[in-house]
Design an enzyme around this catalytic site. Sequence first.
Site, PDB file in Angstrom:
ATOM      1  N   LYS A  74    -135.194 -24.113  30.591  1.00  0.00           N
ATOM      2  CA  LYS A  74    -134.962 -23.139  29.527  1.00  0.00           C
ATOM      3  C   LYS A  74    -135.056 -23.832  28.166  1.00  0.00           C
ATOM      4  O   LYS A  74    -134.460 -24.884  27.950  1.00  0.00           O
ATOM      5  CB  LYS A  74    -133.584 -22.492  29.699  1.00  0.00           C
ATOM      6  CG  LYS A  74    -133.394 -21.204  28.925  1.00  0.00           C
ATOM      7  CD  LYS A  74    -132.057 -20.589  29.267  1.00  0.00           C
ATOM      8  CE  LYS A  74    -131.882 -19.228  28.643  1.00  0.00           C
ATOM      9  NZ  LYS A  74    -132.690 -18.202  29.301  1.00  0.00           N
ATOM     10  N   GLU A 160    -122.943 -11.395  41.024  1.00  0.00           N
ATOM     11  CA  GLU A 160    -121.864 -10.472  40.697  1.00  0.00           C
ATOM     12  C   GLU A 160    -121.163  -9.945  41.953  1.00  0.00           C
ATOM     13  O   GLU A 160    -119.942  -9.715  41.934  1.00  0.00           O
ATOM     14  CB  GLU A 160    -122.407  -9.296  39.877  1.00  0.00           C
ATOM     15  CG  GLU A 160    -122.756  -9.639  38.444  1.00  0.00           C
ATOM     16  CD  GLU A 160    -124.117 -10.319  38.295  1.00  0.00           C
ATOM     17  OE1 GLU A 160    -124.440 -10.733  37.170  1.00  0.00           O
ATOM     18  OE2 GLU A 160    -124.844 -10.430  39.309  1.00  0.00           O
ATOM     19  N   ARG A 188    -124.561  -4.163  39.852  1.00  0.00           N
ATOM     20  CA  ARG A 188    -125.088  -4.898  41.002  1.00  0.00           C
ATOM     21  C   ARG A 188    -124.037  -5.033  42.098  1.00  0.00           C
ATOM     22  O   ARG A 188    -124.372  -5.220  43.269  1.00  0.00           O
ATOM     23  CB  ARG A 188    -125.530  -6.298  40.567  1.00  0.00           C
ATOM     24  CG  ARG A 188    -126.610  -6.322  39.508  1.00  0.00           C
ATOM     25  CD  ARG A 188    -126.809  -7.738  38.984  1.00  0.00           C
ATOM     26  NE  ARG A 188    -127.859  -7.801  37.976  1.00  0.00           N
ATOM     27  CZ  ARG A 188    -128.106  -8.870  37.230  1.00  0.00           C
ATOM     28  NH1 ARG A 188    -127.386  -9.970  37.394  1.00  0.00           N
ATOM     29  NH2 ARG A 188    -129.071  -8.860  36.337  1.00  0.00           N
TER      30      ARG A 188
END
Length: 429
Positions: A74, A160, A188
């Site tokens: 990233k 989650e 989710r």
Amino acid sequence: KKFARRLPAPLHRAAKKTDEFARGMAMGGTLFEELGFYYVGPIDGHDLDQLVPVLENVRDAAEGPCLVHVVTQKGKGYAPAEQSADKYHGVQKFDVITGEQKKSAGGPPSYTGVFAKALMAEAAQDDRICAITAAMPSGTGLDKFAAAYPDRTFDVGIAEQHAVTFAAGLAAQGMKPFCAIYSTFLQRAYDQVVHDVAIQNLPVRFAIDRAGLVGADGATHAGSFDVTYLASLPNFVVMAAADEAELMHMTHTAACYDDGPIAFRYPRGNGVGVPLPEVPQMLEIGKGRVVREGTKIALLSLGTRLAEALKAADQLEAKGLSTTVADLRFAKPLDSELIRRLIATHEVVVTIEEGSIGGLGAHVLTMASDEGLTDSGLKIRTLRLPDIFQDQDSPEKQYDEAGLNAGGIVDTVLKALRHNSAGVEEARA
């Protein structure tokens, strides 16, 4: 591979196994091969001279499902992002040359920051309080909590479902877990919310960040549905903060509440600038508050549209329409006593919320219908988000589009009274 396809079947199968074995020895990926994938990788995703030929080969030669394992970093290639803790995951306007981001103009604290501060204060008083995040420590403010209480902070990664079940397990063992998840991401884990928390009536505390519209994050991150999908569940308490002070009260209320699951929602961005209480209050479950008394129009607000409801009340008063404004605080359980009183004493009742159809308005209408409160011709209107996925824009423009501003509230009231925007007197004439 193309050559092997022309061999007799036994030789073709042997060549295929040899290829699979060789790639497994060199690169790993045996698990994926056993699942039926043709695995290639890991590949440096920043080396296009390597990546592009592999993608072309897979396109032309792979049989069946194929998994290309590409590794990237990233922020790679932009030094300020590489050196930043969040890798510029979410940035404001910035100078491309220096990487310096535009500093906040100050003003009220963010809701996320207020929640983090409130939760740390609660944790200082109760060592059973712990916090769970699903790969969003800075986005939920739990990075600050983790710095103060590293042994009571758990980042489960982008999982989650596991976060919710883990919180349920902690609650079953006497801990007080705060599961801090964005509204859109909690979707989710809905199955876990139902089966692992609600059915077992476990006291998991859900801190729902990014509730309502989120501006630049777009439709995928809009917190439009949490009131609808949580308030429909038995055993749940669902709250919505009207401002940053209310958020502190609700964090404290959740910490004190042990009778079952409880959730409180708050938006992205900064508060409205109200003073923060030195000592938060324990709110009475299912009780709202009247912030302005009137006699003809009743505005029932849930969440941070309260400021717009108060502006609308000023405009209605200017038209000679005495207006009550109530902050219901709770979508579930409803303050049925307050709602009955306002319905009995006002000509028009309007519910206002930052959520989809099926939320506060639906619950108020169901209550009024079941109790026969609309039989006398009372006008009830519901203001909520439109039944669309709204395009990315500033939150202010998004709420304008949704009609959830002062002007939209006034128009709704006047239409209900069969008045037009030119004013009451013209309509009467």
